[in-house]
Design an enzyme around this catalytic site. Structure first.
Site, PDB file in Angstrom:
ATOM      1  N   LYS A 299       0.855  -1.176   0.000  1.00  0.00           N
ATOM      2  CA  LYS A 299       0.000   0.000   0.000  1.00  0.00           C
ATOM      3  C   LYS A 299       0.897   1.233   0.000  1.00  0.00           C
ATOM      4  CE  LYS A 299      -3.858   2.288   2.309  1.00  0.00           C
ATOM      5  NZ  LYS A 299      -4.861   2.251   3.390  1.00  0.00           N
TER       6      LYS A 299
ATOM      7  N   ASP B 252     -13.980   5.390   9.282  1.00  0.00           N
ATOM      8  CA  ASP B 252     -14.257   5.111   7.869  1.00  0.00           C
ATOM      9  C   ASP B 252     -14.735   3.666   7.727  1.00  0.00           C
ATOM     10  OD1 ASP B 252     -14.570   5.721   5.249  1.00  0.00           O
ATOM     11  OD2 ASP B 252     -12.446   5.593   4.721  1.00  0.00           O
TER      12      ASP B 252
END
Length: 513
Positions: free
Chosen positions: A121, A228
């Site tokens: 990532k 989130d």
């Protein structure tokens, strides 16, 4: 953003050294001057300018010469430095294709030494679609300015810390392997995002909803809020096992907006299951932050999540000391782990970029306030009230000893130029100044003569001005005549040359009209 790692085959050791020198120079410069790059790299045989042209050709750096000749790292150059560090540590051996993209990161496949697939990532803050991260998250830590590369590194560091702490306490997260700069290496999750499930085709929607709500409650019990928690950050496989991803935005339950953020996560989850999965949860299935008690290990303290500060813990310790009354203040629990975190973040506090490659090390002296000075633990109180000594309010031997006392002046004002001593005003000098009246009276004869002389002077001045205007008008007429003759002469030449006609033929006959 495309990740092209083929240039790593052609880069030498000196190329990476110059690239790292630019990285270190960007701590205090938006554009690193070439002399500073040369002084940091310290190549034995020189050649820094040739290496800079090579890096510029591979688009690893950007060049600008507006105010001075300088270079800065591009995202591709920062990617190459991070991948080289992971390669030297044995975390990866190859990089594959891109498998995902988000508003603040790119996801790539990779392989380790055993041939297993892992995920990289790569954080890329600063995109046009998500530039509000500067004010919405506390990456800056009260700093006024910072580059997007540095903020991406902070986001990756936060995510790796959250993922490591959650995985160690049994939460269903990817296995964190390593982190370098703005890249996080983790295991590949066996599953797919819930957002990819077609409408109404989720098997066991009620069970999966209860699992997700239970994960929200467990995070709150450990002092964390995901912020989130939606269908894009929840991975599920065919067996219904849920895995949580994406952690850099997590905050503490002590955050001022904790209730609002937790309610937003719950509301988004309920809306997804109600509208797309055709499952409407009941009220008793929905959690509230006020009903959750944090009795276990607080991970917000361990990872220093947003909203948790040492000031809050110091207040709790002070309250325990006051309530106990035995004079013992036990605030040293948990300080050992926090000291390690402070040492790791001391460089981050200064806004520096770390050179993490094995073997060589490049150092640049920087300025910054260490975190220990800002967050020092509370001093231990005296054992009894008899041992209390009068408080010395002087600034000597304190952290503010460089500040002079307001009642004493270490510097005196210099005397005026030319004076070697300060003169004390005498009594005569202190008396007010009284102006002396002057006799401005004029006799009658003197006054009449003066009036006649002033009239004659005015007449002479007017005559001179009229003569000057007359001369100027004559000069102006002469100039106009000369300019008209010249224009006529030039026009005659042009007509004769191009039109090939006589001067008399180009005029009309006035008698004909």
């Amino acid at each position: 953003m495309k990740l092209d790692v083929t240039c790593m085959r052609y880069l030498t050791k000196d190329d990476f050294r110059v690239l790292t020198a630019i990285e270190l120079g960007m701590r205090n410069h938006e554009l690193v001057p070439v002399p500073l790059i040369v002084s940091i790299a310290k190549l034995r045989h020189g050649g820094s300018h040739k290496i800079l042209s090579t890096l510029l050709r591979h688009k690893l750096v950007a060049h600008a010469a507006k105010d001075y000749n300088g270079y800065r790292l591009s995202y591709l150059g920062y990617d190459i430095l991070a991948l080289r560090t992971l390669l030297s540590r044995g975390v990866i051996v190859s990089v594959g294709s891109q498998i995902g993209i988000g508003k603040e990161s790119d996801i790539f496949e990779a392989q380790n030494e055993n041939g297993d697939d892992i995920v990289l990532k790569i954080h890329r803050l600063g995109r046009t679609s998500f530039r509000a991260v500067r004010r919405q998250r506390d990456y800056m830590n009260n700093k006024s300015k910072a580059s997007w590369l540095y903020m991406s590194r902070l986001a990756a560091t936060k995510e790796f810390a959250f993922m490591k702490a959650l995985h160690a306490h049994g939460f269903p997260t990817p296995i964190p392997f390593d982190s370098s700069r703005h890249v996080v290496a983790m295991s590949k999750v066996d599953g797919f995002p819930m957002a990819q499930i077609k409408t109404g085709q989720m098997e066991g929607a009620e069970r999966i909803f209860n699992t997700c709500m239970s994960l929200l409650g467990q995070l709150a019990e450990h002092g964390l809020i995901h912020c989130d928690f939606n269908e894009f950050n929840l991975m599920v496989n065919n067996d219904g096992i849920v895995t949580i991803i994406d952690f850099p935005q997590m905050v503490s339950t002590n955050h001022p907006n904790a209730s609002e953020l937790f309610e937003r996560d719950v509301r988004g989850l309920v809306k997804f299951f109600a509208m797309k999965m055709r499952f409407i949860p009941t009220e008793d299935m929905v959690l509230r932050l006020e009903e959750i008690q944090c009795d276990g290990v607080r991970l917000d303290d361990e990872v220093r999540a947003s909203g948790f500060s040492l000031t809050l813990q110091e207040e709790e310790c002070l309250t325990e000391f006051i309530m106990s009354g035995d004079g013992g203040l036990s605030c040293e629990e948990g300080e050992e782990g926090r000291d390690d975190a402070r040492e790791n973040d001391s460089e981050e506090e200064n806004g520096s970029f770390a050179y993490e490659d094995d073997g060589e090390q490049l150092k640049v002296e920087g300025s910054g306030t260490p975190r220990e000075a800002d967050r020092s633990p509370l001093p231990s109180p005296p054992a009894s009230t008899q041992d209390i000594s009068p408080v010395d309010v002087s600034l000597k031997d304190s952290n503010y000893s460089h500040i002079s006392s307001p009642t004493s002046f270490s510097h005196t004002l210099p005397p005026p130029p030319g004076d070697t001593s300060v003169v004390t005003p005498s009594e005569t000098q202190l008396k007010p100044h009284i102006p002396v009246e002057q006799d401005n009276s004029v006799s009658e004869d003197e006054g009449s003569d003066g009036v006649e002389e002033s009239i004659e002077d005015n007449d002479m001045l007017q005559t001179q001005q009229q003569d000057l205007r007359t001369v100027r008008m004559k000069v102006k007429r002469q100039n106009m005549k000369g300019r008209t003759k010249q224009m006529t002469r030039n026009n005659t030449k042009k007509w004769t040359k191009y039109g090939k006609i006589d001067r008399a033929e180009r005029h009309f006959d006035s008698s004909a009209w």
